[in-house]
Design a protein around this motif. Structure first.
Motif, PDB file in Angstrom:
ATOM      1  N   ARG A  94       0.842  -1.200   0.000  1.00 25.35           N
ATOM      2  CA  ARG A  94       0.000   0.000   0.000  1.00 25.35           C
ATOM      3  C   ARG A  94       0.878   1.251   0.000  1.00 25.35           C
ATOM      4  NH1 ARG A  94      -3.392   0.474   5.290  1.00 25.35           N
ATOM      5  NH2 ARG A  94      -1.413   1.304   6.062  1.00 25.35           N
ATOM      6  N   ALA A  95       0.375   2.314  -0.666  1.00 26.78           N
ATOM      7  CA  ALA A  95       1.054   3.615  -0.677  1.00 26.78           C
ATOM      8  C   ALA A  95       0.003   4.705  -0.533  1.00 26.78           C
ATOM      9  CB  ALA A  95       1.857   3.818  -1.957  1.00 26.78           C
ATOM     10  N   THR A  96       0.412   5.850  -0.014  1.00 25.89           N
ATOM     11  CA  THR A  96      -0.506   6.981   0.139  1.00 25.89           C
ATOM     12  C   THR A  96      -0.395   7.964  -1.006  1.00 25.89           C
ATOM     13  OG1 THR A  96       1.134   8.103   1.499  1.00 25.89           O
ATOM     14  CG2 THR A  96      -0.535   6.800   2.653  1.00 25.89           C
ATOM     15  N   GLY A  97       0.411   7.653  -1.994  1.00 33.76           N
ATOM     16  CA  GLY A  97       0.532   8.499  -3.171  1.00 33.76           C
ATOM     17  C   GLY A  97       1.105   7.678  -4.303  1.00 33.76           C
ATOM     18  N   ASP A 111      -8.139  -4.480   4.017  1.00 34.29           N
ATOM     19  CA  ASP A 111      -7.299  -3.500   4.722  1.00 34.29           C
ATOM     20  C   ASP A 111      -8.176  -2.855   5.794  1.00 34.29           C
ATOM     21  OD1 ASP A 111      -5.614  -1.573   5.633  1.00 34.29           O
ATOM     22  OD2 ASP A 111      -5.353  -0.544   3.718  1.00 34.29           O
ATOM     23  N   SER A 112      -8.039  -3.322   7.017  1.00 36.13           N
ATOM     24  CA  SER A 112      -8.927  -2.866   8.093  1.00 36.13           C
ATOM     25  C   SER A 112      -8.512  -1.534   8.695  1.00 36.13           C
ATOM     26  CB  SER A 112      -8.973  -3.921   9.209  1.00 36.13           C
ATOM     27  OG  SER A 112      -7.673  -4.123   9.733  1.00 36.13           O
ATOM     28  N   ALA A 113      -7.354  -1.023   8.289  1.00 34.62           N
ATOM     29  CA  ALA A 113      -6.884   0.234   8.886  1.00 34.62           C
ATOM     30  C   ALA A 113      -6.281   1.131   7.812  1.00 34.62           C
ATOM     31  CB  ALA A 113      -5.859  -0.043   9.987  1.00 34.62           C
ATOM     32  N   PRO A 114      -7.107   1.682   6.920  1.00 32.32           N
ATOM     33  CA  PRO A 114      -6.580   2.600   5.913  1.00 32.32           C
ATOM     34  C   PRO A 114      -5.927   3.819   6.592  1.00 32.32           C
ATOM     35  CG  PRO A 114      -8.836   1.971   5.417  1.00 32.32           C
ATOM     36  CD  PRO A 114      -8.556   1.512   6.803  1.00 32.32           C
ATOM     37  N   PRO A 115      -4.940   4.424   5.963  1.00 36.51           N
ATOM     38  CA  PRO A 115      -4.251   5.563   6.593  1.00 36.51           C
ATOM     39  C   PRO A 115      -5.225   6.694   6.898  1.00 36.51           C
ATOM     40  CG  PRO A 115      -3.050   4.801   4.663  1.00 36.51           C
ATOM     41  CD  PRO A 115      -4.360   4.082   4.656  1.00 36.51           C
ATOM     42  N   PRO A 116      -5.267   7.168   8.138  1.00 37.40           N
ATOM     43  CA  PRO A 116      -6.179   8.267   8.472  1.00 37.40           C
ATOM     44  C   PRO A 116      -5.773   9.544   7.752  1.00 37.40           C
ATOM     45  CG  PRO A 116      -4.675   7.829  10.301  1.00 37.40           C
ATOM     46  CD  PRO A 116      -4.466   6.731   9.300  1.00 37.40           C
ATOM     47  N   GLY A 117      -6.757  10.266   7.308  1.00 41.80           N
ATOM     48  CA  GLY A 117      -6.495  11.545   6.654  1.00 41.80           C
ATOM     49  C   GLY A 117      -6.233  11.446   5.164  1.00 41.80           C
ATOM     50  N   ALA A 118      -6.028  10.247   4.634  1.00 44.78           N
ATOM     51  CA  ALA A 118      -5.767  10.083   3.203  1.00 44.78           C
ATOM     52  C   ALA A 118      -7.083  10.139   2.430  1.00 44.78           C
ATOM     53  CB  ALA A 118      -5.050   8.766   2.941  1.00 44.78           C
ATOM     54  N   SER A 119      -7.051  10.744   1.250  1.00 47.30           N
ATOM     55  CA  SER A 119      -8.255  10.801   0.410  1.00 47.30           C
ATOM     56  C   SER A 119      -8.274   9.686  -0.614  1.00 47.30           C
ATOM     57  CB  SER A 119      -8.329  12.155  -0.299  1.00 47.30           C
ATOM     58  OG  SER A 119      -7.174  12.362  -1.101  1.00 47.30           O
ATOM     59  N   VAL A 120      -7.102   9.144  -0.902  1.00 47.84           N
ATOM     60  CA  VAL A 120      -7.006   8.042  -1.852  1.00 47.84           C
ATOM     61  C   VAL A 120      -5.826   7.179  -1.438  1.00 47.84           C
ATOM     62  CG1 VAL A 120      -5.571   9.350  -3.467  1.00 47.84           C
ATOM     63  CG2 VAL A 120      -6.869   7.392  -4.304  1.00 47.84           C
TER      64      VAL A 120
END
Length: 927
Positions: A843-846, A864-873
């Motif tokens: 997984r990546a945030t960008g 993925d039970s814990a997507p990064p908080p604050g990320a829009s995509v």
């Protein structure tokens, strides 16, 4: 007399013939006169300058009168990092003034005079001879061996200059006022004021000023009832109230009392009979128990942590001459002390450590050397540090200050295995000696003893030895022998050079100056598993571990940010040291390995992982022999928190209570991790590559690798990753002879030949193979490749071969990867890949940011039970794995973190398409 007019002696005339004698040159005579004249002028100018300078120092000199010595002090206030008041050092302390010397024993008057100012009743307020002697001692030896301040000067310093700053102006004004005071007050009045103002130290929980209250606490009597021995002991305290405390350091106090008695006898204040009687009196037996009721809020923090650091900082900054002056000034100088403490966090720590229900049934009875017994509490010390700055956010000194006033956050204790990442594995990886997949052999080991000493044969806490494993497994299972092997090859000198960069080098001390790490520790391999002479403190270990969380950079930990005087003028400003200890790559690899300590089923801190699932917490446990000490230091990207638990008298921790350290750590960190969850993966620095390897050999896996363990995915510094395949798991033809496996030969009957999978020890790669005891038994022994041949003779049919992996079949990348967000979790799916045994999800945030592995799946779906908080995509890709190969990554997809049915912005779609990532409405699909 002019030298030309001197009459030569007969001896001189005989010694020097007239032909050789020459008159002095006139120029020399004029030069000599000029020098004398210049010197005289300079002396005159110097005197004039000195007088003028002193006059300038006396401008604004305070006026003194009898009213001056009425208390007008102000408390020093302590603030947290947001300016909230933590507490204060009481302005008046516990003071009960006397009205005159008639209220004290004559012995006490004589003892103070003998100890502090022998010329008190005859001097003019100062003692010029003593001042000159002190000046010469400082000039010649750079140390003052005898005191220069009179009782009058000390009284002026206490009453007129409560801040007691060490400046020449203050000293000159103090001298002038001391002379003036002798014209305003009588000697009896001066001594009375001194006895009221003088700081007597901390007694129990009380900060005590003046002889009356000190006499009541120490001896339970009024000061006019003191015996000679008691008076001399009381007069010993002001010289250094901490060092001469009869409660903390009774032998120091007794030595000072003997000195005072000697001075009283030498100055004819007492008779020899009185001296002998006082010397023989067991004065320490007359001491009363100190009060334990006047506790401030946060007593460990204020009294045992902040106070000694403030004193130390003020002395080192040159504000005070010594610790005694700084300590006595705290309650009266009106200082403002700004700390790094987060007060709500501090209160949470104290609430958890003070929860008596958690400690039910853990107290033990300890027998003292005198035969008496005492209750020993199962204690805890705790600290939490901001990784990015080194600021100490909260400290837990213990459970109950009234029952146990020892600051357990700042006492040295054996660290056990918690030292391994700092001293062994971290430096070994940083120097290139080791990787996370290096082959370790947990087996019987012997190091020769030095100079007639017996050999050193280390062992694990668990019975037996585990055999072959990677460094990763050795660390998360906390195996002792591999750690010692690492330090043996690395050398303790190299390991300790790294510790020194993190504040743990030889010469390190507690805040109170007690030695922790010493030079002798560098000479013992047992240091690899925490065998230090003294040990280390919770604060030191927590600070050192923050280095791993901070990309290898160590920020010196600090508690005091700034100290100002009452007017706001800065007296001290923190300037912490910073060192790049490890490379960012080493720090990441260690952090990745220590994550398994918390989350791998074989890790030693899985209780933490179970409490905080799905978070990125790394850490290490530590245990000493007989469960004498229990440690856990855990960290996230933001915070490092360390805890120690044990007994003051080193009784073993009951196994049923040993894991209480995990409960306390988790209870303290729960609100912190709720507010600052550690769900973002650790950032991967440049130069790191990942490889799936055999967890036995550390090499690329083959179909045989899973016979003796499995695989692990390790990070490597680029260029150190393995490129060859597992040669430890091998197949060989064998037969049984007398129930024992031997290699089959050309003379072994075909019906007796069997094929089996064995372990072939990679002797040339095992770390520190040279110290292994031959034929040592481990858990791998039954599976080792036989070395004996069939006794019937012949050549071996197969001496052990590994699969031919020169051209392994390449797996295809997963196809049809898709995903969607249901408002809480991201669901992923893809098509199966022939030959794959599992799939790794990244997984990546960008689109241009590094991908982090977030899990594996043996099916073709993943949540993925814990997507990064604050990320829009969020971006995903999947890699197929088998025992022998990895596929290229799938095509990446972008999954918008929008609620079901939510609109997708054009910016998101354009960004995804521009980076080659396909999107479709609120959900994302791709191949």
């Amino acid at each position: 007399m002019n030298s030309d007019n001197r009459r030569p002696t007969d001896r001189g005339d005989q010694a020097r013939p007239k032909a050789q004698s020459r008159p002095r040159h006139p120029v020399l005579r004029h030069t000599f006169r000029a020098v004398l004249l210049a010197a005289g002028s300079l002396c005159g100018f110097g005197v004039a300058f000195g007088v003028g300078y002193v006059a300038s120092m006396l401008r604004g000199l305070p006026k003194v009168s009898a009213a001056t010595f009425v208390n007008n002090s102000a408390a020093s206030v302590v603030y947290d990092d947001q300016g909230r008041v933590i507490g204060q050092f009481a302005g008046d302390g516990d003071r009960q003034p006397i009205a005159s010397l008639q209220q004290v024993s004559p012995y006490l008057v004589q003892a103070f005079v003998a100890a502090e100012d022998k010329t008190f009743f005859t001097n003019i307020g100062i003692n010029p001879m003593a001042m000159a002697r002190a000046f010469l001692q400082d000039l010649v030896g750079h140390r003052i061996e005898s005191g220069a301040s009179t009782i009058t000067q000390q009284t002026v310093k206490l009453a007129v200059f409560p801040e007691q700053q060490r400046t020449l102006r203050r000293k000159i004004q103090e001298i002038a006022l001391a002379i003036e005071v002798t014209h305003v007050l009588s000697k009896d009045e001066i001594l009375t004021d001194y006895m009221n103002w003088v700081y007597m130290g901390r007694m129990g929980t009380d900060t005590v000023y003046g002889v009356k209250r000190a006499s009541e606490i120490l001896f339970g009597k009024e000061p006019n009832q003191l015996s000679l021995a008691q008076a001399a002991l009381l007069a010993a305290l002001p010289n250094n109230p901490s060092y001469f405390s009869p409660y903390q350091f009774p032998q120091h106090a007794l030595a000072r009392q003997h000195y005072i008695l000697d001075q009283m006898l030498a100055n004819h204040m007492i008779t020899k009979a009185q001296y002998d009687a006082a010397y023989r009196e067991d004065v320490l037996k007359t001491l009363k128990a100190p009060p334990m009721t006047g506790l401030p809020a946060h007593p460990y923090l204020l009294l045992d942590e902040i106070k000694p650091l403030v004193i130390q900082d003020l002395v080192q900054a040159g504000i005070y001459d010594n610790a005694q002056e700084a300590e006595s000034a705290l309650p009266v100088a009106g200082l403002k002390i700004y700390t790094t403490i987060d007060l709500p966090m501090q209160e949470d720590v104290e609430q958890v450590l003070g929860n008596h229900a958690l400690f039910a049934g853990t107290d033990k009875t300890y027998q003292l050397p005198n035969g008496k017994t005492t209750t020993d509490l199962y204690e805890a010390g705790f600290a939490i540090i901001d990784n990015h700055t080194g600021a100490i956010l909260a400290v837990g000194g213990g459970r109950d200050y009234l029952r146990d006033a020892i600051d357990h956050a700042d006492i040295p204790r054996q660290p056990g295995s918690s030292i391994k990442p700092l001293l062994d594995y971290g430096p070994a990886i940083d120097t290139g000696m080791l990787t996370a997949a290096s082959e370790m052999y947990d087996a019987p080991t012997r190091f020769p003893g030095a100079s007639g000493q017996p050999p050193y044969e280390p062992h694990d806490d668990e019975p037996g030895f585990a055999g072959l494993m990677t460094a990763r497994v050795a660390l998360y299972e906390s195996r002792n022998v591999p750690a010692i092997d690492v330090l043996s090859v690395l050398t303790p000198q190299v390991g300790f050079s790294y510790l020194s960069k993190m504040g743990l080098g030889p010469g390190a001390t507690t805040w109170l100056g007690q030695p922790t790490v010493v030079a002798d520790d560098e000479h013992h391999l047992a240091a690899a598993i925490g065998g230090l002479d003294n040990g280390v403190t919770v604060l030191q270990m927590t600070s050192a571990y923050s280095t791993f969380a901070n990309q290898g950079v160590w920020h010196q930990s600090y508690l005091i940010r700034q100290i100002t005087d009452a007017s706001g003028r800065a007296l001290y400003q923190v300037d912490p040291a910073t060192h790049q200890v490890f490379t960012p790559q080493t720090a990441y690899i260690i952090t990745n390995m220590l994550h398994d300590v918390v989350y791998h089923p074989g890790g030693t801190a899985t209780a933490i992982g179970a409490r905080f699932p799905g978070q990125f917490i790394s850490g290490k446990t530590g245990t000493t022999d007989s469960l004498g000490d229990g440690w856990f230091i855990g960290y996230t990207q933001d915070y490092t928190a360390g805890i120690w638990m044990g007994y003051n008298h080193h009784e073993p921790i009951d196994p049923a209570n040993y894991n209480l350290k995990f409960t306390l750590w988790s209870d303290i960190m729960a609100p912190i991790l709720a507010a600052h969850p550690a769900r973002a993966p650790w950032p991967v620095p440049p130069g790191i590559v990942f490889r799936t390897v055999s967890s036995t050999s550390g090499l690329l896996p083959t179909p045989l690798s899973k016979a003796f363990g499995g695989t692990e995915t390790d990070p490597f510094v680029q260029g150190t990753e393995p490129t060859s395949y597992d040669d430890v798991a091998v197949q060989a033809k064998y037969t049984l002879v007398g129930g024992k496996k031997v290699l089959a030969t050309t003379r072994t009957p075909a019906a007796d030949v069997e094929t089996g999978t064995f372990i072939k020890l990679p002797v040339s790669r095992i770390v520190d193979w040279s110290h292994k005891i031959p034929n040592g038994v481990t858990a791998d022994t039954p599976y080792l490749l036989p070395s004996a041949l069939d006794p019937r003779g012949g050549m071996p049919l197969d001496a052990g071969t590994s699969p031919d992996m020169q051209n392994p079949a390449q797996l295809k990348p997963p196809q049809g990867l898709f995903g969607y967000y249901d408002g809480a979790e991201v669901w992923l799916g893809w098509s199966s890949v022939p030959g794959a045994t599992q799939y790794a999800i990244y997984r990546a945030t960008g689109a241009d940011k590094p991908y982090q592995k977030i899990g594996t799946s043996q099916s073709t779906s993943f949540v993925d039970s814990a997507p990064p908080p604050g990320a829009s995509v969020v971006y995903y890709e999947v890699i197929a794995e088998s025992n022998v190969s990895l596929s290229p990554p799938s095509r990446a997809i972008a999954v918008p973190l929008l609620p079901p049915g939510g609109a997708q912005s054009n910016d998101l779609e354009n960004d995804a398409v521009a980076n080659g990532v396909g999107t479709n409405s609120a959900n994302a699909t791709g191949e």
